[in-house]
Design a protein around this motif. Structure first.
Motif, PDB file in Angstrom:
ATOM      1  N   PRO A   1      48.610  -1.190  38.594  1.00  0.00           N
ATOM      2  CA  PRO A   1      49.980  -0.904  38.814  1.00  0.00           C
ATOM      3  C   PRO A   1      50.174  -0.040  40.146  1.00  0.00           C
ATOM      4  CG  PRO A   1      49.401   0.590  36.937  1.00  0.00           C
ATOM      5  CD  PRO A   1      48.090  -0.296  37.067  1.00  0.00           C
ATOM      6  N   ARG A   2      51.152  -0.087  40.853  1.00  0.00           N
ATOM      7  CA  ARG A   2      51.371   0.522  41.881  1.00  0.00           C
ATOM      8  C   ARG A   2      52.747   1.597  41.771  1.00  0.00           C
ATOM      9  NH1 ARG A   2      46.887   1.003  44.282  1.00  0.00           N
ATOM     10  NH2 ARG A   2      46.070  -1.146  44.533  1.00  0.00           N
ATOM     11  N   GLY A   3      53.195   1.611  40.685  1.00  0.00           N
ATOM     12  CA  GLY A   3      54.174   2.432  40.417  1.00  0.00           C
ATOM     13  C   GLY A   3      54.489   2.669  38.964  1.00  0.00           C
ATOM     14  N   LEU A   4      55.268   3.976  38.690  1.00  0.00           N
ATOM     15  CA  LEU A   4      55.746   4.292  37.270  1.00  0.00           C
ATOM     16  C   LEU A   4      56.328   2.780  36.419  1.00  0.00           C
ATOM     17  CD1 LEU A   4      56.892   7.937  37.338  1.00  0.00           C
ATOM     18  CD2 LEU A   4      54.760   6.891  36.885  1.00  0.00           C
ATOM     19  N   ASN A   5      57.076   2.191  37.100  1.00  0.00           N
ATOM     20  CA  ASN A   5      57.829   1.015  36.397  1.00  0.00           C
ATOM     21  C   ASN A   5      56.850  -0.352  36.171  1.00  0.00           C
ATOM     22  OD1 ASN A   5      60.402   2.104  36.250  1.00  0.00           O
ATOM     23  ND2 ASN A   5      60.731   1.278  38.166  1.00  0.00           N
ATOM     24  N   GLN A   6      56.025  -0.395  37.179  1.00  0.00           N
ATOM     25  CA  GLN A   6      54.808  -1.428  36.939  1.00  0.00           C
ATOM     26  C   GLN A   6      53.787  -1.029  35.895  1.00  0.00           C
ATOM     27  OE1 GLN A   6      52.789  -2.489  40.345  1.00  0.00           O
ATOM     28  NE2 GLN A   6      54.318  -3.667  41.241  1.00  0.00           N
ATOM     29  N   GLN A   7      53.621   0.323  35.625  1.00  0.00           N
ATOM     30  CA  GLN A   7      52.619   0.929  34.623  1.00  0.00           C
ATOM     31  C   GLN A   7      53.490   0.703  33.360  1.00  0.00           C
ATOM     32  OE1 GLN A   7      51.850   5.094  34.426  1.00  0.00           O
ATOM     33  NE2 GLN A   7      49.664   4.661  34.432  1.00  0.00           N
ATOM     34  N   ALA A   8      54.605   1.025  33.185  1.00  0.00           N
ATOM     35  CA  ALA A   8      55.308   0.954  31.864  1.00  0.00           C
ATOM     36  C   ALA A   8      55.320  -0.845  31.611  1.00  0.00           C
ATOM     37  CB  ALA A   8      56.883   1.269  31.985  1.00  0.00           C
ATOM     38  N   TYR A   9      55.286  -1.612  32.506  1.00  0.00           N
ATOM     39  CA  TYR A   9      55.530  -2.999  32.348  1.00  0.00           C
ATOM     40  C   TYR A   9      54.305  -3.394  31.770  1.00  0.00           C
ATOM     41  CZ  TYR A   9      56.120  -8.129  33.188  1.00  0.00           C
ATOM     42  OH  TYR A   9      56.259  -9.464  32.955  1.00  0.00           O
ATOM     43  N   LEU A  10      53.302  -2.950  32.468  1.00  0.00           N
ATOM     44  CA  LEU A  10      51.793  -3.397  32.143  1.00  0.00           C
ATOM     45  C   LEU A  10      51.481  -2.939  30.673  1.00  0.00           C
ATOM     46  CD1 LEU A  10      49.279  -4.548  33.283  1.00  0.00           C
ATOM     47  CD2 LEU A  10      48.450  -2.568  34.075  1.00  0.00           C
ATOM     48  N   LYS A  11      51.936  -1.826  30.219  1.00  0.00           N
ATOM     49  CA  LYS A  11      51.775  -1.089  28.836  1.00  0.00           C
ATOM     50  C   LYS A  11      52.447  -2.008  27.938  1.00  0.00           C
ATOM     51  CE  LYS A  11      52.065   3.049  26.483  1.00  0.00           C
ATOM     52  NZ  LYS A  11      52.602   4.437  26.287  1.00  0.00           N
ATOM     53  N   ALA A  12      53.670  -2.244  28.403  1.00  0.00           N
ATOM     54  CA  ALA A  12      54.470  -3.145  27.455  1.00  0.00           C
ATOM     55  C   ALA A  12      53.722  -4.606  27.207  1.00  0.00           C
ATOM     56  CB  ALA A  12      55.950  -3.380  27.860  1.00  0.00           C
ATOM     57  N   MET A  13      53.473  -5.254  28.167  1.00  0.00           N
ATOM     58  CA  MET A  13      52.580  -6.531  28.062  1.00  0.00           C
ATOM     59  C   MET A  13      51.313  -6.294  26.973  1.00  0.00           C
ATOM     60  SD  MET A  13      53.024  -8.679  31.597  1.00  0.00           S
ATOM     61  CE  MET A  13      52.395  -7.393  32.372  1.00  0.00           C
ATOM     62  N   ILE A  14      50.708  -5.459  27.185  1.00  0.00           N
ATOM     63  CA  ILE A  14      49.392  -4.839  26.525  1.00  0.00           C
ATOM     64  C   ILE A  14      49.639  -4.675  25.032  1.00  0.00           C
ATOM     65  CG2 ILE A  14      47.488  -3.676  26.160  1.00  0.00           C
ATOM     66  CD1 ILE A  14      47.291  -3.532  29.373  1.00  0.00           C
ATOM     67  N   GLU A  15      50.977  -3.927  24.659  1.00  0.00           N
ATOM     68  CA  GLU A  15      51.124  -3.636  23.446  1.00  0.00           C
ATOM     69  C   GLU A  15      51.952  -4.685  22.610  1.00  0.00           C
ATOM     70  OE1 GLU A  15      52.809   0.275  23.777  1.00  0.00           O
ATOM     71  OE2 GLU A  15      51.194   1.293  24.441  1.00  0.00           O
ATOM     72  N   HIS A  16      52.661  -5.673  23.306  1.00  0.00           N
ATOM     73  CA  HIS A  16      53.443  -6.274  22.585  1.00  0.00           C
ATOM     74  C   HIS A  16      53.296  -8.047  22.837  1.00  0.00           C
ATOM     75  CE1 HIS A  16      55.926  -3.057  21.364  1.00  0.00           C
ATOM     76  NE2 HIS A  16      55.955  -2.608  22.980  1.00  0.00           N
ATOM     77  N   ASP A  17      53.512  -8.915  21.960  1.00  0.00           N
ATOM     78  CA  ASP A  17      53.086 -10.163  22.317  1.00  0.00           C
ATOM     79  C   ASP A  17      54.191 -10.669  23.235  1.00  0.00           C
ATOM     80  OD1 ASP A  17      51.247 -10.279  20.563  1.00  0.00           O
ATOM     81  OD2 ASP A  17      52.422 -10.863  18.718  1.00  0.00           O
ATOM     82  N   LEU A  18      55.425 -10.324  23.124  1.00  0.00           N
ATOM     83  CA  LEU A  18      56.550 -10.823  23.915  1.00  0.00           C
ATOM     84  C   LEU A  18      57.119  -9.790  24.682  1.00  0.00           C
ATOM     85  CD1 LEU A  18      58.344 -13.203  24.868  1.00  0.00           C
ATOM     86  CD2 LEU A  18      59.716 -12.778  23.158  1.00  0.00           C
TER      87      LEU A  18
END
Length: 145
Positions: free
Chosen positions: A110-127
């Motif tokens: 990730p290149r920023g805090l928002n991308q990091q949050a998005y990446l974490k959400a994709m890993i933790e949730h099915d959708l």
């Protein structure tokens, strides 16, 4: 103007070729940095000085911890601290992205805090639904995961 003393280990990597990383920090925060060995003098507005100091201290810790600093890491660090002045770069760069099993850990970060949050959400949730403007890395990160 108080001096900032950094660890000598990895100082060349931190400063970059011909001090390019220091120049990036200067340009980003509107400060002037004078380097003498491992001591830095940072001059400018108090907010810019504090942000530049934070970035350089955190990057120094990151290098001391064994992280191989790349020019794009410096740009990412500047962006992260601009978004959140209290952000820990050690935590940011240590967080897991797509796992090594996927074979792309070294390529996708990730290149920023928002991308990091998005990446974490994709890993933790099915959708995971994302609604952002074009060019923010949604498709790139989605394909990586």
């Amino acid at each position: 103007m108080p001096a900032l003393t950094l660890a000598e280990e990895g100082i060349e990597q931190l400063y970059g070729v011909r001090d390019e990383n220091l120049r990036r920090v200067e340009a980003a925060f509107g400060v002037e940095i004078a380097a003498r060995g491992n001591q830095l003098l940072i001059d400018g507005a108090s907010g810019g000085v504090a942000a530049a100091r934070h970035v350089l201290e955190e990057l120094s810790k990151l290098v001391a911890a064994g992280h191989r600093l790349k020019p794009e890491d410096v740009a990412t660090a500047i962006r992260v601290v601009s978004e959140d002045p209290q952000a820990s770069l050690l935590d940011f760069f240590a967080r897991e992205g797509p796992g090594p099993a996927a074979g792309i850990r070294a390529l996708i970060q990730p290149r920023g805090l928002n991308q990091q949050a998005y990446l974490k959400a994709m890993i933790e949730h099915d959708l995971t639904l994302a609604d952002r403007q074009a060019g923010t890395g949604k498709t790139y990160l989605t394909i990586a995961v």
